[in-house]
Scaffold this motif. Structure first.
Motif, PDB file in Angstrom:
ATOM      1  N   ARG A 132       0.747  -1.204  -0.039  1.00  0.00           N
ATOM      2  CA  ARG A 132       0.101   0.024  -0.001  1.00  0.00           C
ATOM      3  C   ARG A 132       0.945   1.337   0.007  1.00  0.00           C
ATOM      4  O   ARG A 132       0.532   2.231  -0.672  1.00  0.00           O
ATOM      5  N   VAL A 133       1.879   1.394   0.941  1.00  0.00           N
ATOM      6  CA  VAL A 133       2.672   2.546   0.763  1.00  0.00           C
ATOM      7  C   VAL A 133       4.097   1.932   1.436  1.00  0.00           C
ATOM      8  O   VAL A 133       4.160   1.397   2.207  1.00  0.00           O
ATOM      9  N   ASP A 138       9.010  10.429   8.933  1.00  0.00           N
ATOM     10  CA  ASP A 138       7.997  11.482   8.777  1.00  0.00           C
ATOM     11  C   ASP A 138       8.187  12.660   9.598  1.00  0.00           C
ATOM     12  O   ASP A 138       8.397  12.530  11.071  1.00  0.00           O
ATOM     13  N   ASP A 140       6.602  15.411  10.615  1.00  0.00           N
ATOM     14  CA  ASP A 140       5.621  15.733  11.368  1.00  0.00           C
ATOM     15  C   ASP A 140       5.522  14.818  12.767  1.00  0.00           C
ATOM     16  O   ASP A 140       5.368  15.524  13.861  1.00  0.00           O
ATOM     17  N   PHE A 141       5.421  13.580  12.616  1.00  0.00           N
ATOM     18  CA  PHE A 141       5.460  12.505  13.800  1.00  0.00           C
ATOM     19  C   PHE A 141       6.738  12.429  14.126  1.00  0.00           C
ATOM     20  O   PHE A 141       6.989  11.896  15.416  1.00  0.00           O
ATOM     21  N   GLU A 145       7.987   5.988   9.473  1.00  0.00           N
ATOM     22  CA  GLU A 145       6.785   4.972   9.062  1.00  0.00           C
ATOM     23  C   GLU A 145       6.921   3.843   8.659  1.00  0.00           C
ATOM     24  O   GLU A 145       7.822   3.846   7.471  1.00  0.00           O
ATOM     25  N   ILE A 148       3.247  -0.256   4.830  1.00  0.00           N
ATOM     26  CA  ILE A 148       1.862  -0.955   4.881  1.00  0.00           C
ATOM     27  C   ILE A 148       1.493  -1.877   3.812  1.00  0.00           C
ATOM     28  O   ILE A 148       1.580  -1.700   2.687  1.00  0.00           O
TER      29      ILE A 148
ATOM     30  N   ILE B  63      -2.352  15.569  14.068  1.00  0.00           N
ATOM     31  CA  ILE B  63      -1.778  15.037  12.773  1.00  0.00           C
ATOM     32  C   ILE B  63      -2.386  13.842  12.359  1.00  0.00           C
ATOM     33  O   ILE B  63      -2.303  13.045  13.215  1.00  0.00           O
ATOM     34  N   ILE B  64      -2.870  13.912  11.240  1.00  0.00           N
ATOM     35  CA  ILE B  64      -3.439  12.384  10.824  1.00  0.00           C
ATOM     36  C   ILE B  64      -2.800  12.212   9.252  1.00  0.00           C
ATOM     37  O   ILE B  64      -2.768  12.932   8.436  1.00  0.00           O
ATOM     38  N   SER B  65      -2.379  11.024   9.196  1.00  0.00           N
ATOM     39  CA  SER B  65      -1.738  10.492   7.998  1.00  0.00           C
ATOM     40  C   SER B  65      -2.422   9.529   7.333  1.00  0.00           C
ATOM     41  O   SER B  65      -2.829   8.439   8.173  1.00  0.00           O
ATOM     42  N   PRO B  67      -2.898   6.633   4.439  1.00  0.00           N
ATOM     43  CA  PRO B  67      -2.352   5.856   3.196  1.00  0.00           C
ATOM     44  C   PRO B  67      -3.662   6.006   2.148  1.00  0.00           C
ATOM     45  O   PRO B  67      -4.771   5.131   2.672  1.00  0.00           O
ATOM     46  N   LYS B  95       0.008   9.344  -0.066  1.00  0.00           N
ATOM     47  CA  LYS B  95      -0.457   9.494   1.308  1.00  0.00           C
ATOM     48  C   LYS B  95      -1.090  10.962   1.343  1.00  0.00           C
ATOM     49  O   LYS B  95      -0.694  11.822   0.540  1.00  0.00           O
ATOM     50  N   LYS B  97      -2.612  14.147   4.222  1.00  0.00           N
ATOM     51  CA  LYS B  97      -1.992  14.498   5.670  1.00  0.00           C
ATOM     52  C   LYS B  97      -2.667  15.562   5.971  1.00  0.00           C
ATOM     53  O   LYS B  97      -3.041  16.348   5.373  1.00  0.00           O
ATOM     54  N   LYS B  99      -2.800  18.537   9.207  1.00  0.00           N
ATOM     55  CA  LYS B  99      -1.735  19.003  10.225  1.00  0.00           C
ATOM     56  C   LYS B  99      -2.486  20.354  10.791  1.00  0.00           C
ATOM     57  O   LYS B  99      -2.721  21.299   9.895  1.00  0.00           O
TER      58      LYS B  99
END
Lengths: 159, 186
Positions: A132-133, A138, A140-141, A145, A148, B63-65, B67, B95, B97, B99
């Motif tokens: 999937r990816v 990352d 921001d995190f 990551e 997937i 934050i939401i990521s 796929p 992806k 995202k 923020k």
């Protein structure tokens, strides 16, 4: 025009029409691809896939993703780092080798979840699923990551 | 000498910041997004439970990521259509995202059980386009669990997803309803 010829033309048009409708209906209601019943496109270890991803995640996505979403089916071998349940109660098996920055998260399905539950941390296994990816860092995190992979099951082969 | 003290101070400073963040930042992979396109022709729904999110309870950062190829449709052809270069082009943009920050953080008490209305303002990057969005969310605190529920409208044209021709222009809504639910464990 003769009656016979007319009839023939009508039958031809009729059959073309029926074939056309059938094709359209088939395309409209064709089932999803069955990942587990489909052939494996690539085989690799967790470390190989993670390294390939972190080196160039864009190139890795280009290689394994398909435009229509039926992306490459891969078989990944590695060590089980964790087994958890996601929001919709599917099992997520994380394969990761010690020392690697990221791993591969493999989500099982309703009919394969039971195979994941039986796993223990440290087990060496091969999982088949759809890519999937890619893994990536990352910003921001502030962490890596994982790759997937979905629609998974444990691959048991006779060697 | 002065330089090295400055470097040391900066290093210590940034270490302090990241330490502070990790203490109040909660990462969750238990989340779910559903979008609904509703027209007179048909309703189209898709779901995704592979999202990764983080919530910083001291700064209010969210934050939401997502796929993009993990969206599931009931109909296989619609799923293919959604992924294709004509729509979300998920091979090119795998992806998306969000923020943002809870703009009324003072109204939310993460240490006390209750239901709070939150406004989350931020940027959504989808299909390679970044736009400011405002989400109205409900935050529920219950013991060690924090649940975030949000509903927002998403206009496809804002993200360069346009379709003027053919059947799809009637059967896909110009604006989608996006429902998100995320569970955080304190």
């Amino acid at each position: 025009m003769k009656k016979k010829t007319k009839k023939k033309i009508l039958i031809s048009i009729g059959s073309i029409f029926i074939i056309g409708i059938s094709i359209v209906l088939y395309l409209l209601f064709a089932p999803h691809r069955d990942t587990q019943a489909s052939p494996i496109d690539f085989r690799m270890t967790v470390t190989e896939l993670v390294n390939e991803s972190l080196e160039n995640s864009k190139a890795t996505n280009d290689k394994y993703l398909s435009e229509d979403g039926d992306s490459k089916i891969i078989a990944i071998s590695g060590s089980v780092a964790s087994v958890e349940m996601d929001f919709v109660n599917n099992q997520v098996v994380r394969l990761k080798e010690e020392g690697d920055d990221a791993g591969v998260k493999c989500t099982f399905m309703k009919n394969t979840n039971k195979n994941a539950v039986a796993l223990s941390v440290g087990d060496k296994i091969t999982i088949k699923g759809v890519y999937r990816v890619a893994a990536s860092y990352d910003e921001d995190f502030e962490e890596y990551e994982d790759v997937i992979v979905e629609e998974c099951d444990i691959l048991r082969e006779n060697s | 000498m002065k330089k090295s003290i400055l470097v040391l101070a900066l290093t210590l400073g940034s270490a302090g910041v990241s330490f502070g963040q990790s203490e109040t930042k909660i990462v969750s992979e238990k989340g779910h997004i559903e979008f609904l396109s509703s027209t007179s022709v048909e309703d189209i729904k898709a779901e995704n439970s592979k999202i990764k999110s983080s919530l910083d309870i001291s700064s209010g950062a969210v934050i939401i990521s997502v796929p993009m190829q993990s969206y599931k449709f009931e109909n296989a052809m619609m799923q293919k259509h959604y992924n294709s270069p004509k729509f979300l082009d998920t091979k090119q943009f795998p992806k998306s995202k969000f923020k943002g920050t809870i703009s009324n953080l003072g109204d939310v008490d993460f240490s006390k059980d209750g239901t709070y209305k939150a406004v989350i303002k931020g940027d959504l990057t989808l299909h390679g386009v970044t736009k400011p969005v405002t989400e109205n969310a409900t935050i529920t605190v219950k013991g060690s669990e924090i649940t975030l529920d949000s509903k927002m409208k998403l206009t496809l044209a804002d993200y360069n997803i346009v379709f003027d021709k053919g059947r799809t222009s009637n059967s896909i809504a110009k604006t989608l309803d996006v429902t998100t639910k995320i569970e955080f464990a304190k």
